[in-house]
Design a protein around this motif. Structure first.
Motif, PDB file in Angstrom:
ATOM      1  N   HIS A  33       0.862  -1.134  -0.094  1.00 25.91           N
ATOM      2  CA  HIS A  33       0.216   0.041  -0.032  1.00 25.91           C
ATOM      3  C   HIS A  33       0.915   1.247   0.075  1.00 25.91           C
ATOM      4  CE1 HIS A  33       0.085  -1.467   4.123  1.00 25.91           C
ATOM      5  NE2 HIS A  33       0.731  -0.258   4.556  1.00 25.91           N
ATOM      6  N   GLY A  35       0.671   5.741   0.618  1.00 25.52           N
ATOM      7  CA  GLY A  35      -0.051   6.709   1.466  1.00 25.52           C
ATOM      8  C   GLY A  35       0.435   8.051   1.494  1.00 25.52           C
ATOM      9  N   SER A  50      -4.583   6.471   2.300  1.00 21.19           N
ATOM     10  CA  SER A  50      -3.699   5.445   2.001  1.00 21.19           C
ATOM     11  C   SER A  50      -4.615   4.892   0.654  1.00 21.19           C
ATOM     12  CB  SER A  50      -3.222   4.533   2.852  1.00 21.19           C
ATOM     13  OG  SER A  50      -4.486   3.775   3.170  1.00 21.19           O
ATOM     14  N   GLN A  52      -4.669   0.886  -1.230  1.00 18.86           N
ATOM     15  CA  GLN A  52      -4.041  -0.537  -1.193  1.00 18.86           C
ATOM     16  C   GLN A  52      -3.830  -1.159  -2.698  1.00 18.86           C
ATOM     17  OE1 GLN A  52      -5.780  -3.348   1.726  1.00 18.86           O
ATOM     18  NE2 GLN A  52      -4.984  -5.076   0.693  1.00 18.86           N
ATOM     19  N   SER A 101       4.814   0.792   1.356  1.00 21.43           N
ATOM     20  CA  SER A 101       4.885  -0.188   2.269  1.00 21.43           C
ATOM     21  C   SER A 101       5.351  -1.572   1.581  1.00 21.43           C
ATOM     22  CB  SER A 101       4.065  -0.564   3.298  1.00 21.43           C
ATOM     23  OG  SER A 101       4.271  -1.622   4.073  1.00 21.43           O
ATOM     24  N   TYR A 104       2.527  -6.031   4.125  1.00 21.82           N
ATOM     25  CA  TYR A 104       1.210  -5.755   4.424  1.00 21.82           C
ATOM     26  C   TYR A 104       0.846  -5.378   5.983  1.00 21.82           C
ATOM     27  CZ  TYR A 104      -3.862  -6.133   5.399  1.00 21.82           C
ATOM     28  OH  TYR A 104      -5.245  -6.021   5.584  1.00 21.82           O
ATOM     29  N   VAL A 108      -2.953   1.237   8.241  1.00 27.53           N
ATOM     30  CA  VAL A 108      -2.301   1.913   7.192  1.00 27.53           C
ATOM     31  C   VAL A 108      -2.341   3.657   7.458  1.00 27.53           C
ATOM     32  CG1 VAL A 108      -3.084   0.401   5.327  1.00 27.53           C
ATOM     33  CG2 VAL A 108      -4.726   2.317   6.247  1.00 27.53           C
ATOM     34  N   TYR A 114       5.051   2.099   7.222  1.00 34.39           N
ATOM     35  CA  TYR A 114       5.469   2.294   5.864  1.00 34.39           C
ATOM     36  C   TYR A 114       7.095   2.330   6.046  1.00 34.39           C
ATOM     37  CZ  TYR A 114       0.929   4.033   4.760  1.00 34.39           C
ATOM     38  OH  TYR A 114      -0.546   3.961   4.538  1.00 34.39           O
TER      39      TYR A 114
END
Length: 127
Positions: A33, A35, A50, A52, A101, A104, A108, A114
């Motif tokens: 993801h 952000g 963010s 995904q 990131s 996972y 987030v 991150y």
């Protein structure tokens, strides 16, 4: 080592719009993801939005303070992240950072989710 480079910041009047971009240095970079955060002078870094990438591509999360005004998106082919900012207010003045990131995380909105960060781009909103 992947580098993230933000662009698109600047000076805008209240009520105006800006679109920030964040380009990854490697086209093959495939984060879980990505952000956007911001940090105003004297304040902590704040989560904004963010998106995904995998395993469910396109799922977005927004902070309440920007919901409805900001929109996050990603151009997969160019490996570029965007933040469209509308109805800007003087309190939106800050340095804006993109992040990515390689693993996972369900958190987030947290900075620790991150592991790649850009250098930041300044956004100044005048009243």
């Amino acid at each position: 080592q992947v580098q993230l480079v933000e662009s698109g910041g600047g000076l805008v009047q209240a009520g105006g719009s800006l679109r920030l971009s964040c380009a990854a240095s490697q086209r093959t970079f495939s984060p879980y993801h990505m952000g956007w955060f911001r940090q105003a002078p004297g304040k902590e870094r704040e989560f904004l939005a963010s998106i995904q990438i995998t395993p469910i591509s396109g799922r977005v999360t927004y902070a309440g303070s920007v919901q409805g005004r900001f929109a996050i998106s990603r151009a997969n082919a160019e490996n570029t992240l965007y933040l469209q900012m509308n109805s800007l207010k003087p309190e939106d003045t800050a340095v804006y950072y993109c992040a990515a990131s390689s693993t996972y995380s369900s958190k987030v909105e947290m900075q620790y989710a991150y592991d790649y960060w850009g250098q930041g781009t300044q956004v100044t909103v005048s009243s």
